[in-house]
Design a protein around this motif. Structure first.
Motif, PDB file in Angstrom:
ATOM      1  N   LYS A   1       0.809  -1.215   0.000  1.00 12.93           N
ATOM      2  CA  LYS A   1       0.000   0.000   0.000  1.00 12.93           C
ATOM      3  C   LYS A   1       0.848   1.274   0.000  1.00 12.93           C
ATOM      4  N   SER A   2       2.157   1.114  -0.108  1.00 17.06           N
ATOM      5  CA  SER A   2       3.046   2.270  -0.067  1.00 17.06           C
ATOM      6  C   SER A   2       2.731   3.252  -1.192  1.00 17.06           C
ATOM      7  N   SER A   3       2.761   4.534  -0.848  1.00 18.27           N
ATOM      8  CA  SER A   3       2.536   5.571  -1.852  1.00 18.27           C
ATOM      9  C   SER A   3       3.835   5.992  -2.529  1.00 18.27           C
ATOM     10  N   LEU A   4       4.946   5.393  -2.118  1.00 16.53           N
ATOM     11  CA  LEU A   4       6.238   5.721  -2.693  1.00 16.53           C
ATOM     12  C   LEU A   4       6.369   5.140  -4.093  1.00 16.53           C
ATOM     13  N   ALA A   5       7.156   5.822  -4.936  1.00 14.79           N
ATOM     14  CA  ALA A   5       7.306   5.393  -6.330  1.00 14.79           C
ATOM     15  C   ALA A   5       7.922   4.002  -6.423  1.00 14.79           C
TER      16      ALA A   5
ATOM     17  N   ARG B   1      19.844   6.544  -1.052  1.00  7.89           N
ATOM     18  CA  ARG B   1      20.657   6.662  -2.274  1.00  7.89           C
ATOM     19  C   ARG B   1      21.484   5.407  -2.501  1.00  7.89           C
ATOM     20  N   TYR B   2      22.052   4.852  -1.419  1.00 12.10           N
ATOM     21  CA  TYR B   2      22.809   3.602  -1.549  1.00 12.10           C
ATOM     22  C   TYR B   2      21.889   2.446  -1.940  1.00 12.10           C
TER      23      TYR B   2
ATOM     24  N   GLU C   1      26.865   4.002 -18.557  1.00 10.97           N
ATOM     25  CA  GLU C   1      25.974   5.126 -18.861  1.00 10.97           C
ATOM     26  C   GLU C   1      24.538   4.820 -18.459  1.00 10.97           C
ATOM     27  N   GLU C   2      24.099   3.617 -18.746  1.00 12.86           N
ATOM     28  CA  GLU C   2      22.724   3.248 -18.418  1.00 12.86           C
ATOM     29  C   GLU C   2      22.514   3.178 -16.914  1.00 12.86           C
ATOM     30  N   ARG C   3      23.515   2.691 -16.204  1.00 13.99           N
ATOM     31  CA  ARG C   3      23.406   2.567 -14.744  1.00 13.99           C
ATOM     32  C   ARG C   3      23.339   3.937 -14.082  1.00 13.99           C
ATOM     33  N   MET C   4      24.187   4.852 -14.529  1.00 16.10           N
ATOM     34  CA  MET C   4      24.161   6.205 -13.973  1.00 16.10           C
ATOM     35  C   MET C   4      22.833   6.887 -14.274  1.00 16.10           C
ATOM     36  N   SER C   5      22.382   6.737 -15.509  1.00 15.23           N
ATOM     37  CA  SER C   5      21.118   7.362 -15.912  1.00 15.23           C
ATOM     38  C   SER C   5      19.957   6.791 -15.111  1.00 15.23           C
ATOM     39  N   GLN C   6      19.968   5.479 -14.929  1.00 16.37           N
ATOM     40  CA  GLN C   6      18.875   4.847 -14.205  1.00 16.37           C
ATOM     41  C   GLN C   6      18.875   5.244 -12.730  1.00 16.37           C
TER      42      GLN C   6
ATOM     43  N   ARG D   1      12.479  10.340  -8.619  1.00 17.47           N
ATOM     44  CA  ARG D   1      11.118  10.018  -8.183  1.00 17.47           C
ATOM     45  C   ARG D   1      10.856  10.522  -6.762  1.00 17.47           C
ATOM     46  N   TYR D   2      11.915  10.877  -6.065  1.00 17.90           N
ATOM     47  CA  TYR D   2      11.798  11.391  -4.693  1.00 17.90           C
ATOM     48  C   TYR D   2      12.445  12.770  -4.630  1.00 17.90           C
TER      49      TYR D   2
END
Length: 305
Positions: free
Chosen positions: A51-55, A239-240, A260-265, A272-273
C-alpha cells in the motif's frame, strides 16, 4: 587536456594511497537478523509495501541518538535470488554498485592476504573534487551463506566528523522465482563531540532536508516526513539502496553500455523522490560521474600495480 588530467589524478593518488590499509576495521555480526527473522520481517511489512505511496515501495526504520545512528531499508528486487546473490557477494562488484551515489568520487578494492579491503572516496557536497574526498577503508566479509539466504557486511573503523564503526549490512532471501527480498542496514557511532559536529553541519548545509519516515500529517492530511539529521541520514542511505536497484536492473544489457545506463537509471530513480533527494540536474550529474569513472579506473590501476 586528458594527459594533464591524468597527471593531476596521479598526484592525488600518491597522497591517498600512502596511508591506505593501515588497519583492518571491525565487523559486527549482530547487524544481520538471520534467515527466519528476515522472513518474519517480510510478512510483517508486506502490506505496508503493497500500500506504499512511494514510487518504489520500500520500508524504512531509523534512529538517531547522541552516540549512534542507524537506518534499515527493506524492499523487493524483481530478479531471481541466485542472480542477486551471485552479483552482490562479489566484493569487486561493489565498486560499480556504489559509484552512482552522488557523493561518491571513487570506490576501489584490494585483497590483502585473504581479506578484501574496499576504499570509499566520499565527499560532503556532490561538486567537491576527488582531492577533498574523505577516505573510508572498509573490510568486506560474508557473514552468512546458506540455501536461500546470504548476509554480507562492509565495515570501516573511522569516518568523517569523528564518527566510527561504520557498517553496511546486506542480507537477502528469495520470495519466489523472480523476486528477492533484501535488507540494507547502515549504522555508525560517534562521541558526544562528534554528535555536535554532525548536527552543526546538517543544521547549516542540510537545513530543510527531509527523509522518508512519516511522523504525522499536515492540515490537509498529507504525510509529514522526518527532518533534521535523521531525515538527512535516511536520504543518504536510500541513495545507496537505489544504487543496488540500478546495478541489478542493468545486468542484462551489453557490458559496454552498462555504465551510462546505470548512472542514468540511478538518477531517474532518485528523481522520483525529488523532495528528499534532488541535488543536481541530470546532465551535470552525468558529467561528474564520467569524471568519477575515470578517477576510479586510475586509482584502481595504481592499486593493481
Amino acid at each position: 587536456m586528458r594527459v594533464t588530467r591524468v597527471l593531476c589524478l596521479f598526484l592525488v593518488i600518491s597522497f591517498f594511497l600512502f596511508s591506505q590499509w593501515c588497519e583492518i576495521p571491525y565487523a559486527d555480526d549482530s547487524l544481520h537478523t538471520g534467515h527466519e527473522s528476515l522472513i518474519d520481517k517480510y510478512h510483517k511489512i508486506e502490506k505496508e509495501l503493497e500500500k506504499s505511496s512511494l514510487a518504489i515501495p520500500f520500508y524504512v526504520e531509523s534512529s538517531v541518538s547522541k552516540n549512534a545512528s542507524h537506518v534499515d531499508i527493506y524492499g523487493t528486487i524483481k530478479y531471481p535470488f541466485d542472480i542477486v546473490e551471485n552479483e552482490l557477494q562479489l566484493p569487486t562488484n561493489w565498486c560499480d554498485i556504489i559509484l552512482p551515489h552522488s557523493n561518491v568520487r571513487a570506490f576501489t578494492y584490494k585483497k590483502v592476504n585473504d581479506t578484501w579491503l574496499l576504499t570509499l572516496y566520499n565527499v560532503r557536497k556532490f561538486k567537491d573534487p576527488l582531492k577533498k574526498a574523505y577516505q573510508m577503508n572498509f573490510e568486506y566479509r560474508v557473514i552468512a551463506q546458506q540455501p536461500g539466504f546470504f548476509a554480507i557486511s562492509l565495515a570501516a573503523r573511522k569516518g568523517p566528523f569523528r564518527t566510527k564503526d561504520h557498517q553496511f549490512g546486506l542480507e537477502a532471501i528469495p520470495l519466489d522465482e523472480d523476486r528477492t527480498f533484501i535488507h540494507l542496514r547502515y549504522s555508525y557511532r560517534y562521541s558526544r563531540f562528534g554528535y555536535l559536529l554532525i548536527k552543526s553541519y546538517f543544521s547549516i548545509s542540510g537545513a530543510g532536508r527531509i527523509g522518508f519516515s512519516v511522523i504525522g500529517t499536515d492540515s490537509d492530511g498529507n504525510p509529514v516526513y522526518v527532518g533534521g539529521l535523521r531525515g538527512a541520514i535516511e536520504g543518504n542511505v536510500l541513495r545507496y539502496y537505489l544504487t543496488i536497484l540500478a546495478y541489478v536492473d542493468t545486468l542484462m544489457i551489453p557490458v559496454e553500455q552498462r555504465f551510462e545506463e546505470r548512472m542514468s537509471q540511478w538518477y531517474d530513480l532518485t528523481a522520483r523522490y525529488k523532495k528528499q533527494l534532488f541535488e543536481i540536474e541530470k546532465e551535470e550529474y552525468l558529467t561528474y560521474k564520467r569524471q568519477d569513472q575515470e578517477s576510479q579506473l586510475i586509482l584502481q590501476e595504481a592499486l593493481d600495480r
